[in-house]
Every structure is written in structure tokens, then in C-alpha cells.
Design a protein around this motif. Structure first.
Motif, PDB file in Angstrom:
ATOM      1  N   ARG A 123       0.831  -1.205   0.000  1.00 13.02           N
ATOM      2  CA  ARG A 123       0.000   0.000   0.000  1.00 13.02           C
ATOM      3  C   ARG A 123       0.868   1.258   0.000  1.00 13.02           C
ATOM      4  N   LEU A 124       2.024   1.181   0.633  1.00 13.97           N
ATOM      5  CA  LEU A 124       2.891   2.349   0.711  1.00 13.97           C
ATOM      6  C   LEU A 124       3.720   2.558  -0.550  1.00 13.97           C
ATOM      7  N   ASN A 125       3.615   1.617  -1.474  1.00 18.83           N
ATOM      8  CA  ASN A 125       4.358   1.733  -2.725  1.00 18.83           C
ATOM      9  C   ASN A 125       3.542   2.520  -3.751  1.00 18.83           C
ATOM     10  N   CYS A 126       3.024   3.654  -3.342  1.00 21.82           N
ATOM     11  CA  CYS A 126       2.095   4.388  -4.201  1.00 21.82           C
ATOM     12  C   CYS A 126       2.422   5.870  -4.282  1.00 21.82           C
ATOM     13  N   PHE A 127       3.568   6.282  -3.745  1.00 14.85           N
ATOM     14  CA  PHE A 127       3.902   7.697  -3.771  1.00 14.85           C
ATOM     15  C   PHE A 127       4.532   8.065  -5.111  1.00 14.85           C
ATOM     16  N   ARG A 128       3.820   8.852  -5.857  1.00 17.47           N
ATOM     17  CA  ARG A 128       4.291   9.262  -7.179  1.00 17.47           C
ATOM     18  C   ARG A 128       4.290  10.781  -7.334  1.00 17.47           C
ATOM     19  N   ASP A 129       3.991  11.506  -6.252  1.00 21.30           N
ATOM     20  CA  ASP A 129       3.808  12.954  -6.394  1.00 21.30           C
ATOM     21  C   ASP A 129       4.754  13.772  -5.522  1.00 21.30           C
ATOM     22  N   LEU A 130       5.933  13.220  -5.190  1.00 19.50           N
ATOM     23  CA  LEU A 130       6.893  14.032  -4.458  1.00 19.50           C
ATOM     24  C   LEU A 130       7.308  15.234  -5.298  1.00 19.50           C
ATOM     25  N   ILE A 131       7.371  15.020  -6.623  1.00 19.08           N
ATOM     26  CA  ILE A 131       7.544  16.128  -7.559  1.00 19.08           C
ATOM     27  C   ILE A 131       6.248  16.264  -8.329  1.00 19.08           C
ATOM     28  N   ALA A 132       5.730  17.471  -8.425  1.00 21.97           N
ATOM     29  CA  ALA A 132       4.478  17.678  -9.148  1.00 21.97           C
ATOM     30  C   ALA A 132       4.520  18.984  -9.930  1.00 21.97           C
ATOM     31  N   TYR A 133       3.930  18.961 -11.113  1.00 18.82           N
ATOM     32  CA  TYR A 133       3.784  20.140 -11.953  1.00 18.82           C
ATOM     33  C   TYR A 133       2.305  20.355 -12.222  1.00 18.82           C
ATOM     34  N   ARG A 134       1.962  21.599 -12.504  1.00 21.05           N
ATOM     35  CA  ARG A 134       0.554  21.906 -12.760  1.00 21.05           C
ATOM     36  C   ARG A 134       0.444  22.854 -13.947  1.00 21.05           C
ATOM     37  N   ILE A 135      -0.474  22.528 -14.838  1.00 26.32           N
ATOM     38  CA  ILE A 135      -0.801  23.395 -15.965  1.00 26.32           C
ATOM     39  C   ILE A 135      -2.201  23.942 -15.717  1.00 26.32           C
ATOM     40  N   VAL A 136      -2.317  25.252 -15.685  1.00 29.78           N
ATOM     41  CA  VAL A 136      -3.607  25.911 -15.447  1.00 29.78           C
ATOM     42  C   VAL A 136      -3.917  26.786 -16.661  1.00 29.78           C
ATOM     43  N   ILE A 137      -5.097  26.596 -17.250  1.00 33.28           N
ATOM     44  CA  ILE A 137      -5.444  27.336 -18.465  1.00 33.28           C
ATOM     45  C   ILE A 137      -6.661  28.228 -18.238  1.00 33.28           C
ATOM     46  N   SER A 138      -6.771  29.249 -19.076  1.00 33.05           N
ATOM     47  CA  SER A 138      -7.921  30.142 -19.040  1.00 33.05           C
ATOM     48  C   SER A 138      -8.151  30.695 -20.440  1.00 33.05           C
ATOM     49  N   HIS A 214      -5.183  14.211 -13.480  1.00 32.85           N
ATOM     50  CA  HIS A 214      -3.875  13.854 -12.935  1.00 32.85           C
ATOM     51  C   HIS A 214      -3.252  12.764 -13.798  1.00 32.85           C
ATOM     52  N   ILE A 215      -1.972  12.910 -14.077  1.00 35.05           N
ATOM     53  CA  ILE A 215      -1.238  11.869 -14.799  1.00 35.05           C
ATOM     54  C   ILE A 215       0.160  11.768 -14.191  1.00 35.05           C
ATOM     55  N   THR A 216       0.681  10.556 -14.078  1.00 41.80           N
ATOM     56  CA  THR A 216       2.004  10.319 -13.495  1.00 41.80           C
ATOM     57  C   THR A 216       2.966   9.840 -14.566  1.00 41.80           C
ATOM     58  N   PHE A 217       4.180  10.392 -14.535  1.00 39.64           N
ATOM     59  CA  PHE A 217       5.233   9.988 -15.457  1.00 39.64           C
ATOM     60  C   PHE A 217       6.445   9.498 -14.671  1.00 39.64           C
ATOM     61  N   PHE A 218       7.189   8.582 -15.286  1.00 35.00           N
ATOM     62  CA  PHE A 218       8.493   8.196 -14.762  1.00 35.00           C
ATOM     63  C   PHE A 218       9.547   8.860 -15.623  1.00 35.00           C
ATOM     64  N   ASP A 219      10.421   9.644 -14.991  1.00 33.12           N
ATOM     65  CA  ASP A 219      11.508  10.324 -15.689  1.00 33.12           C
ATOM     66  C   ASP A 219      12.650   9.333 -15.837  1.00 33.12           C
ATOM     67  N   ASN A 220      12.871   8.829 -17.049  1.00 31.73           N
ATOM     68  CA  ASN A 220      13.859   7.777 -17.259  1.00 31.73           C
ATOM     69  C   ASN A 220      15.291   8.267 -17.086  1.00 31.73           C
ATOM     70  N   SER A 221      15.509   9.568 -17.207  1.00 31.39           N
ATOM     71  CA  SER A 221      16.857  10.113 -17.004  1.00 31.39           C
ATOM     72  C   SER A 221      17.154  10.290 -15.520  1.00 31.39           C
ATOM     73  N   ALA A 222      16.208  10.887 -14.794  1.00 30.26           N
ATOM     74  CA  ALA A 222      16.408  11.147 -13.362  1.00 30.26           C
ATOM     75  C   ALA A 222      16.042   9.951 -12.498  1.00 30.26           C
ATOM     76  N   ARG A 223      15.368   8.948 -13.098  1.00 29.06           N
ATOM     77  CA  ARG A 223      14.946   7.738 -12.379  1.00 29.06           C
ATOM     78  C   ARG A 223      14.036   8.100 -11.208  1.00 29.06           C
ATOM     79  N   CYS A 224      13.023   8.898 -11.470  1.00 28.77           N
ATOM     80  CA  CYS A 224      12.070   9.250 -10.428  1.00 28.77           C
ATOM     81  C   CYS A 224      10.705   9.523 -11.059  1.00 28.77           C
ATOM     82  N   TYR A 225       9.675   9.498 -10.219  1.00 30.85           N
ATOM     83  CA  TYR A 225       8.321   9.770 -10.681  1.00 30.85           C
ATOM     84  C   TYR A 225       8.004  11.249 -10.525  1.00 30.85           C
ATOM     85  N   MET A 226       7.065  11.697 -11.303  1.00 23.97           N
ATOM     86  CA  MET A 226       6.520  13.038 -11.139  1.00 23.97           C
ATOM     87  C   MET A 226       5.047  13.004 -11.547  1.00 23.97           C
TER      88      MET A 226
END
Length: 329
Positions: A123-138, A214-226
Motif C-alpha cells: 500500500r505504501l508503494n504508491c507515492f508518485r507525487d513528491l515532484i508535481a507540476y501543474r498546468i492551469v489554463i484560461s 492527474h497523470i504520473t510519469f516516470f523520468d527515465n533520465s532522473a529515475r524518479c516519478y513526477m
């Protein structure tokens, strides 16, 4: 029991706090054979490495900025912002322990017994948002036809952007992560090819008015999720300063984590310790915290420059189109 609160009044920096907390927690976990606390240590190490070795953020944010430039060309009539942050230490600690409390409580309510250690660790293997970006449109009203529905137009554009984002970033070294059916979208505006990757909090009913993709990506260069979040400005306002803002979210979490009555003390050590850590964080008096670059008058008024509470800004891009700025007729 080792808790984060023990280290927040020492005058240390966030990194020094993390190093001491991890070292002491690991010693305690080994002595008590507490496998969940060992997972806890690994989680804290992730945060420390993000703060300590953050050169990759420059490369990562530059790749994401390519999508920013793409949007500026593809959607010239839109206004939009790109934001980013690393999850703050206090929020991350609360979320980690909150997951333990909620999972064990729900499991016990359903099964009348406690989950095994492997089940808790899963259950604890679910953290994918230590790094997060947001796109806000208007969509500026001046670019709308008289009878056009602004809200519908913005949502239509939001899904158009969502449809192209995964492939765009995959071409630049990211891999979109399937959600496993969590908050699966039924919106006709979302392409079937990308549907498995989005958690859709726009389509369907919401109990607290929160709306976002919400969408999660794995950064293959940095080896981390965002994680990336896509919202209209109205959705972002509701999430940041409206009825779905973090204060309401935190209050809801306090309530859901406060169900001590169903779990007898001593019944499950992992529940007991996580519950106590959550309780201590909820009772934290931020005005007494002594951490470099952090000052608080109370728990609402604070000046955070160290990633301790509200997080640190890592992608302060903002775009206002030339059309909105009236640079051309």
C-alpha cells in the motif's frame, strides 16, 4: 517512538533534520524489527535526495518547458501558467503516516483483522507525487463568441492538451504510468489511447468540488516519478482558495485519521505509531518551529522559504498570450 516533531525545534536545516530523523528511525526500526519503519526511512531518503541532489530538476523542467512552448504556439488565444513544487517535509510525513492509518482502518473494518506487513508495504508503494507540476489554463472572455460557453470551451481545450501531453513527454524521455483503473475517465473528450493514464476528477461527481486531471510519469533520465495536474483557472481557484483547498483537505484527513475508536490501542503497532505521528503533526505549533528560513506567526500565517511546509517552487513559468496583452489587433 521516533517522530518528526522531535527535530523541528532544534534550529537545524531541513536536510540536517532529515538526516538525523532517518538515522534515528532506522536504528529504532532495526532494534524493534519494524519493517514498516524501514520503508518509512526509504521514503524519507527519497525526499532528502530530491532536496540534496536536485541538479536533475533543471533538465527535467527544461523538457517540460518544451511543452510550454508548444502550447504557446498551438493555443495562442489561451492564457496559461506552469507551476511546480517538491512536496514539503511536513505534508509528506503526514501523508505517509495517514496512508498507514487509513489502510489499516479500512482493512480492519472490512475483514475484522489486521493486514500483513507485506500488504502494508504494498500500500505504501504508491507515492508518485513528491515532484508535481501543474498546468492551469484560461480562455480570455474577449476571445469568446457571444453565445459560447466559456467553461465548456476551457474544458474542451483542457482535454485536447491532455490528449497530446503523454506522447509529447514520452518522446523526451518520460514514461506515462497506467492508473490501474483508479478514477478512470468516461469523458468522450479524452482519447482512448491516453485514457488508462489519467485519473479524471472532472468527469463524474465529486464530493468536495475538487476537479482536475492527474497523470504520473516516470523520468527515465532522473529515475524518479513526477505527477502532472491539468486544470482550468476556475478549477485551480476552487482547489487553492475555494471549498476544495488544502485547509479543507487537511481537516478531512484529520477526521478520517481520527477513527481511533475502531482500533484498540496495542492491537496493531503500525497503526498505533502512524496514528500518533499524525496526531502530533496535527497538533504542531508552527510558531515555535525553529528551522532555517522558516517563520510562522501561527498555523495559518507563515513565511516558508525552505520546503518545510508549503513546498518549494521549481518551475515558475507563466504565459500570457500576445493576444491577451493586446500586442496585436
Amino acid at each position: 517512538m521516533i517522530t518528526l516533531n522531535d527535530y523541528l525545534y532544534s534550529g537545524d536545516t531541513v536536510l540536517r533534520i532529515l538526516k538525523k530523523y532517518i538515522a534515528d528511525l532506522r536504528i529504532s526500526a532495526v532494534q524493534k524489527h519494524n519493517e514498516v519503519d524501514l520503508v518509512h526511512c526509504d521514503f524519507l531518503i527519497q525526499i532528502m535526495e530530491l532536496l540534496e541532489h536536485n541538479d536533475f530538476l533543471t533538465s527535467q523542467s527544461q523538457k517540460i518547458r518544451e511543452f510550454y512552448k508548444y502550447m504557446a504556439q498551438e493555443y495562442p488565444y489561451l492564457s496559461f501558467t506552469f507551476k511546480g513544487r517538491i512536496k514539503s517535509l511536513i505534508r509528506a510525513e503526514g501523508k505517509f503516516n495517514g496512508y498507514i492509518v487509513e489502510y489499516i482502518y479500512d482493512y480492519y473494518e472490512k475483514n475484522g483483522s489486521y493486514p500483513s506487513v507485506p500488504e502494508i508495504k504494498e500500500r505504501l508503494n504508491c507515492f508518485r507525487d513528491l515532484i508535481a507540476y501543474r498546468i492551469v489554463i484560461s480562455m480570455p472572455r474577449c476571445h469568446m463568441k457571444q453565445k459560447q460557453d466559456r467553461k465548456k470551451e476551457e474544458i474542451r481545450y483542457l482535454y485536447r492538451i491532455a490528449n497530446v501531453l503523454p506522447q509529447f513527454l514520452e518522446e523526451r524521455g518520460f514514461t506515462a504510468e497506467p492508473t490501474g483503473g483508479v478514477k478512470r475517465s468516461n469523458s468522450l473528450l479524452l482519447d482512448d489511447a491516453v485514457r488508462p493514464y489519467y485519473r479524471d476528477y472532472i468527469d463524474g461527481e465529486s464530493t468536495n468540488s475538487y476537479r482536475s486531471l492527474h497523470i504520473t510519469f516516470f523520468d527515465n533520465s532522473a529515475r524518479c516519478y513526477m505527477e502532472m495536474q491539468l486544470r482550468t483557472k476556475e478549477m485551480d481557484d476552487i482547489a487553492e482558495i475555494g471549498v476544495a483547498n488544502h485547509l479543507f483537505y487537511e481537516k478531512k484527513q484529520e477526521t478520517s485519521r481520527g477513527r481511533r475508536d475502531a482500533i484498540l490501542q496495542g492491537g496493531c503497532i503500525y497503526f498505533d505509531e502512524a496514528y500518533e505521528r499524525c496526531r502530533l503533526l496535527q497538533d504542531l505549533d508552527l510558531s515555535g518551529v525553529d528551522v532555517n528560513m522558516f517563520t510562522a506567526v501561527n498555523n495559518s500565517l507563515m513565511n516558508d522559504g525552505c520546503g518545510l511546509f508549503r513546498g518549494r517552487l521549481i518551475l515558475p513559468y507563466e504565459h500570457l498570450s500576445k493576444f491577451q496583452n493586446d500586442m496585436i489587433d
